[in-house]
Design a protein around this motif. Sequence first.
Motif, short mmCIF file in Angstrom:
data_model
loop_
_atom_site.label_atom_id
_atom_site.label_comp_id
_atom_site.label_asym_id
_atom_site.label_seq_id
_atom_site.Cartn_x
_atom_site.Cartn_y
_atom_site.Cartn_z
N VAL A 130 0.85 -1.18 0.00
CA VAL A 130 0.00 0.00 0.00
C VAL A 130 0.88 1.23 0.00
O VAL A 130 2.07 1.18 0.30
N TYR A 131 0.28 2.37 -0.34
CA TYR A 131 1.03 3.63 -0.40
C TYR A 131 1.20 4.24 0.98
O TYR A 131 0.27 4.25 1.79
N THR A 132 2.40 4.74 1.25
CA THR A 132 2.66 5.53 2.45
C THR A 132 3.40 6.79 2.02
O THR A 132 4.17 6.76 1.06
N THR A 173 -11.21 6.14 4.83
CA THR A 173 -11.67 4.75 4.76
C THR A 173 -12.92 4.67 5.65
O THR A 173 -13.30 5.64 6.30
N GLU A 200 -6.18 0.83 9.79
CA GLU A 200 -6.80 1.00 8.47
C GLU A 200 -7.65 2.27 8.41
O GLU A 200 -8.65 2.31 7.71
N SER A 202 -6.27 5.38 7.57
CA SER A 202 -5.76 6.24 6.50
C SER A 202 -5.69 5.53 5.16
O SER A 202 -5.85 6.15 4.11
N GLU A 203 -5.43 4.24 5.21
CA GLU A 203 -5.37 3.42 3.99
C GLU A 203 -5.96 2.05 4.29
O GLU A 203 -5.66 1.45 5.32
#
Length: 258
Positions: A130-132, A173, A200, A202-203
């Motif tokens: 996932v993106y950080t 989310t 979960e 933020s993403e």
Amino acid sequence: MGQSDRNPNSIQSIERAFRILEQFDRRNYELSITDLHDRSGLPISTVHRFLSTLEGLGYIRQNEENGKYRLGLNAFILGTRVQAMDELRSVARVYMRTLFEKYNETTHFVIERDMQVLCIEKLDAQRRLVYTPGIGETHRLYATSVGKCILAFYYDEQKLETVLRNLKLTPLTKKTITDRERLRQEIHSVRTLGYAVDDEESEVGLRCFGAPVFGHNGSCVGALSVSIPAPRMVYDWDEVIADVKATAHQISHALGAP
């Protein structure tokens, strides 16, 4: 800078102000208006006008004895902020490396910037799913573990209330905290426990564990986190939290925190 190579999105007055500031260095720490005209290529009237503005802002100071100009106190303060950030990065990186190598997961070090968190150091997992945020990028205070640490420890009570009133709690989310009172309760919990979790929020598919970092005067200077994608979250939560808190404590100690 010629007309042909100027960025079409640039603001000419800002370009000119920085062109004047950039003429000063260790050898040329005092310059006259004529010197600045010759070195910058700007008209004398323009140099005089900008010097007056920069002096009013504290970035330029005139030597009353010889009439020459030098960089002012605010220019010095701005420079020390960069040095302080470099120190934070270099100190944090040493201890982040151990945390990163144990879990082989992305670790961040952030500071507060304009009611957001700004990432200033990052060790990136090669197998990320996932993106950080990367170095120099910002993220939300209310939806990240490091952001919750900033909310809990960085602001005094008056500033915190101002921030909470102005934060736009946009859902990122289904788990994002969007209720202001619930966010206050979360901040209180983070203060009590000394760490924060982004489950979960933020993403989707990402869990982050964060802890505050303190400086020599005991105030919060930033926060540290490790981010673990849910499919790879095979670790005991308590162990991860303990490691993150211990790493944050090590950085704080290295920075001279009491």
